[in-house]
Scaffold this motif. Structure first.
Motif, mmCIF file in Angstrom:
data_model
loop_
_atom_site.group_PDB
_atom_site.id
_atom_site.type_symbol
_atom_site.label_atom_id
_atom_site.label_comp_id
_atom_site.label_asym_id
_atom_site.label_seq_id
_atom_site.Cartn_x
_atom_site.Cartn_y
_atom_site.Cartn_z
ATOM 1 N N LYS A 276 0.836 -1.195 0.000
ATOM 2 C CA LYS A 276 0.000 0.000 0.000
ATOM 3 C C LYS A 276 0.876 1.252 0.000
ATOM 4 O O LYS A 276 1.870 1.321 0.711
ATOM 5 C CB LYS A 276 -0.913 0.021 1.229
ATOM 6 C CG LYS A 276 -1.897 -1.147 1.282
ATOM 7 C CD LYS A 276 -2.748 -1.068 2.529
ATOM 8 C CE LYS A 276 -3.731 -2.253 2.595
ATOM 9 N NZ LYS A 276 -4.569 -2.193 3.818
ATOM 10 N N TYR A 277 0.493 2.223 -0.832
ATOM 11 C CA TYR A 277 1.218 3.491 -0.906
ATOM 12 C C TYR A 277 0.223 4.631 -0.718
ATOM 13 O O TYR A 277 -0.813 4.687 -1.380
ATOM 14 C CB TYR A 277 1.905 3.646 -2.268
ATOM 15 C CG TYR A 277 2.924 2.586 -2.555
ATOM 16 C CD1 TYR A 277 4.221 2.679 -2.068
ATOM 17 C CD2 TYR A 277 2.578 1.472 -3.317
ATOM 18 C CE1 TYR A 277 5.154 1.704 -2.339
ATOM 19 C CE2 TYR A 277 3.510 0.484 -3.605
ATOM 20 C CZ TYR A 277 4.800 0.610 -3.105
ATOM 21 O OH TYR A 277 5.707 -0.370 -3.369
ATOM 22 N N ARG A 278 0.565 5.532 0.167
ATOM 23 C CA ARG A 278 -0.287 6.699 0.388
ATOM 24 C C ARG A 278 0.054 7.743 -0.668
ATOM 25 O O ARG A 278 1.180 8.252 -0.728
ATOM 26 C CB ARG A 278 -0.066 7.280 1.775
ATOM 27 C CG ARG A 278 -0.949 8.498 2.068
ATOM 28 C CD ARG A 278 -0.707 9.042 3.463
ATOM 29 N NE ARG A 278 -1.094 8.060 4.476
ATOM 30 C CZ ARG A 278 -0.864 8.215 5.775
ATOM 31 N NH1 ARG A 278 -0.231 9.298 6.203
ATOM 32 N NH2 ARG A 278 -1.250 7.303 6.636
ATOM 33 N N SER A 280 -1.544 10.735 -1.157
ATOM 34 C CA SER A 280 -1.672 12.113 -0.688
ATOM 35 C C SER A 280 -1.497 12.167 0.823
ATOM 36 O O SER A 280 -2.096 11.379 1.562
ATOM 37 C CB SER A 280 -3.037 12.688 -1.073
ATOM 38 O OG SER A 280 -3.235 13.957 -0.492
ATOM 39 N N ASN A 281 -0.669 13.101 1.275
ATOM 40 C CA ASN A 281 -0.479 13.297 2.718
ATOM 41 C C ASN A 281 -1.681 13.990 3.340
ATOM 42 O O ASN A 281 -1.952 13.832 4.533
ATOM 43 C CB ASN A 281 0.783 14.123 2.982
ATOM 44 C CG ASN A 281 2.051 13.355 2.643
ATOM 45 O OD1 ASN A 281 2.088 12.135 2.803
ATOM 46 N ND2 ASN A 281 3.082 14.065 2.197
ATOM 47 N N ASP A 283 -4.948 13.694 2.161
ATOM 48 C CA ASP A 283 -6.104 12.809 2.142
ATOM 49 C C ASP A 283 -5.646 11.367 2.356
ATOM 50 O O ASP A 283 -5.147 10.710 1.456
ATOM 51 C CB ASP A 283 -6.838 12.942 0.795
ATOM 52 C CG ASP A 283 -8.171 12.186 0.802
ATOM 53 O OD1 ASP A 283 -8.440 11.462 1.781
ATOM 54 O OD2 ASP A 283 -8.920 12.323 -0.183
ATOM 55 N N GLU A 284 -5.806 10.873 3.601
ATOM 56 C CA GLU A 284 -5.329 9.539 3.939
ATOM 57 C C GLU A 284 -6.143 8.435 3.277
ATOM 58 O O GLU A 284 -5.744 7.273 3.281
ATOM 59 C CB GLU A 284 -5.360 9.352 5.460
ATOM 60 C CG GLU A 284 -4.400 10.270 6.207
ATOM 61 C CD GLU A 284 -4.365 9.958 7.689
ATOM 62 O OE1 GLU A 284 -5.080 9.023 8.116
ATOM 63 O OE2 GLU A 284 -3.612 10.636 8.435
ATOM 64 N N SER A 285 -7.287 8.797 2.686
ATOM 65 C CA SER A 285 -8.103 7.780 2.022
ATOM 66 C C SER A 285 -7.556 7.402 0.643
ATOM 67 O O SER A 285 -7.942 6.378 0.071
ATOM 68 C CB SER A 285 -9.548 8.285 1.879
ATOM 69 O OG SER A 285 -9.602 9.407 1.012
ATOM 70 N N LYS A 286 -6.661 8.244 0.114
ATOM 71 C CA LYS A 286 -6.079 7.971 -1.200
ATOM 72 C C LYS A 286 -4.902 7.008 -1.044
ATOM 73 O O LYS A 286 -3.771 7.412 -0.814
ATOM 74 C CB LYS A 286 -5.633 9.269 -1.874
ATOM 75 C CG LYS A 286 -6.802 10.170 -2.295
ATOM 76 C CD LYS A 286 -6.321 11.375 -3.070
ATOM 77 C CE LYS A 286 -7.497 12.230 -3.544
ATOM 78 N NZ LYS A 286 -7.041 13.394 -4.331
ATOM 79 N N ILE A 287 -5.222 5.752 -1.134
ATOM 80 C CA ILE A 287 -4.223 4.695 -0.961
ATOM 81 C C ILE A 287 -4.110 3.890 -2.261
ATOM 82 O O ILE A 287 -5.111 3.482 -2.848
ATOM 83 C CB ILE A 287 -4.593 3.753 0.203
ATOM 84 C CG1 ILE A 287 -4.710 4.537 1.504
ATOM 85 C CG2 ILE A 287 -3.568 2.643 0.332
ATOM 86 C CD1 ILE A 287 -3.406 5.137 1.997
ATOM 87 N N LYS A 289 -2.941 0.478 -4.017
ATOM 88 C CA LYS A 289 -2.680 -0.916 -3.680
ATOM 89 C C LYS A 289 -2.149 -1.649 -4.907
ATOM 90 O O LYS A 289 -2.767 -1.645 -5.967
ATOM 91 C CB LYS A 289 -3.958 -1.595 -3.184
ATOM 92 C CG LYS A 289 -4.505 -1.016 -1.887
ATOM 93 C CD LYS A 289 -5.751 -1.754 -1.443
ATOM 94 C CE LYS A 289 -6.308 -1.160 -0.150
ATOM 95 N NZ LYS A 289 -7.538 -1.873 0.297
#
Length: 414
Positions: A276-278, A280-281, A283-287, A289
């Motif tokens: 998993k890569y984030r 956006s710092n 918006d934590e929902s933007k992950i 996979k």
């Protein structure tokens, strides 16, 4: 470069598409190399090894040289410069001259080499390397050292590496504005060979593949003689762009993903492992996979294309597969785990990642003592070798060649 004496200060500049590297070193007559300072800066105004924006290139070069001078506490006015293999041409040619006095003198050999250089200049080409492969007098068998031999005409087969005069003028004009002149040139794959030489076994011949940021360069060396060199614009940055395009992220983020997953060797369970890569710092929902297997395939596909392109170029230029027995991989993308195994599979020959070279007093400069910076290390050794050759005179090297190496040079018609 041949007039270097004990304690002579020399400077090397590796012009890469992503980084400029300047190293200032002191060379001693006993073979010791003492690195006094080095600098690495982002390459701006340079594309594919050639200058694309003079002002940006000047600023980049001034910056990297000035910092190296400050660290080493030395001011330089001449420098050895690397030339990218993507802007060179590799030719095997034969030329002849009439022997002036009936017996071959050093001046005859020099005149023959100058004749070749003159022919290239007429075609707006500048010679980077001119390697004599063999000589022949009249209809005699090929000889390695024609001096003092009698005859009417002296023939020679050369490997000539040249580049456009425009490329040289732009480089020299750029450096001249920095109050620095070019002492000599060396193509980057040959410099990489010199740095990789300590980690390869030799054999009948070697293929060196340097996968940089934008350019992949390569060369074939037989009996320490450069017999072919080439390069093309496709390298590590293209792997990054593949990840960016396929995954849908910025190139900066794709580079981070590549760095964290630079391996082609995964177990079956690891292949299916989701990373998993984030994105956006804020918006934590933007992950994002991805499976490690998917990333491996993206990297592997581009590396395969690079190696296949090298193989195709060698075939098109009539370099037979048996002319090299071992392959050494250098450059930043050589850090990808399993790159050597993939290369070995494609070429069906032993391949290895070039290990750091052993240069005295280089232990304090681990940052550049890696396969990624093999070219600049080879440039240092290039100058060092000029000092240590004991069996060389007027540009001609006296060496004994094994029968297999003679056969390979004959088959290659060089």
């Amino acid at each position: 470069m041949r007039r270097i004496r004990k304690g002579k200060i020399i400077a090397c500049l590796d012009i890469g598409s992503s980084n400029l590297i300047c190293v200032i070193a002191s060379l001693f007559s006993d073979g010791e190399v003492r690195v006094l300072g080095h600098s690495i800066k982002e390459s701006k105004g340079i594309s594919g090894g050639a200058i694309s924006d003079m002002r940006l290139a000047q600023k980049s070069i001034i910056s990297v040289i000035s910092e190296a001078e400050r660290i080493s506490n030395v001011n330089i006015d001449k420098i050895l410069v690397s030339i990218s293999a993507s802007i060179i041409k590799s030719d095997r040619i034969e030329e002849k001259i009439k022997i002036a006095t009936g017996a071959v003198k050093s001046s005859d050999i020099s005149n023959l080499a100058n004749k070749v250089r003159g022919n290239f200049r007429k075609n707006n080409r500048e010679m980077i390397h001119l390697i004599p492969i063999q000589y022949r007098i009249d209809d005699s068998m090929p000889v390695q050292n024609p001096r003092l031999m009698s005859g009417g005409n002296l023939y020679a087969k050369f490997h000539a590496v040249s580049t456009s005069k425009t490329n040289i003028l732009n480089i020299e004009n750029c450096l001249r504005s920095c109050q620095i002149s070019v002492n000599s040139y060396i193509i980057d794959p040959y410099a990489s060979y010199l740095s990789a030489k300590s980690s390869i076994e030799g054999g009948a011949g070697n293929l060196i593949i340097n996968i940089g940021s934008d350019v992949t360069s390569f060369c074939v060396v037989i009996d320490n003689k450069l017999i072919f060199a080439d390069g093309f614009v496709m390298a590590g940055s293209h792997i990054t762009k593949d990840i960016s395009t396929i995954v849908g992220v910025s190139t900066d983020y794709a580079e981070k993903i590549k760095t964290l997953n630079s391996t082609l060797i995964l177990s079956q369970s690891a292949n299916k492992e989701i990373v998993k890569y984030r994105i956006s710092n804020q918006d934590e929902s933007k992950i994002l996979k991805l499976t490690k297997g998917d990333l491996k395939e993206i990297i592997k596909s581009r590396l395969e294309e690079i190696f296949e392109h090298v193989k195709k170029s060698l075939k098109e230029n009539n370099i037979p597969e048996f002319s090299y027995s071992e392959i050494a991989i250098t450059g930043g993308s050589s850090n990808i785990i399993g790159a050597d195994s993939l290369c070995s599979e494609i070429f069906e020959k032993p391949a290895k990642i070039s290990s750091p070279i052993e240069v005295p007093d280089l232990s304090n400069y681990e940052e550049i003592n890696t396969a990624e910076y093999s070219s600049i290390l080879g440039m240092i050794l290039f100058v060092k070798n000029l000092m240590q050759k004991e069996r060389i005179k007027d540009g001609f090297e006296h060496t004994e060649m094994s029968w297999i190496k003679k056969l390979l040079l004959k088959i290659l018609d060089v």
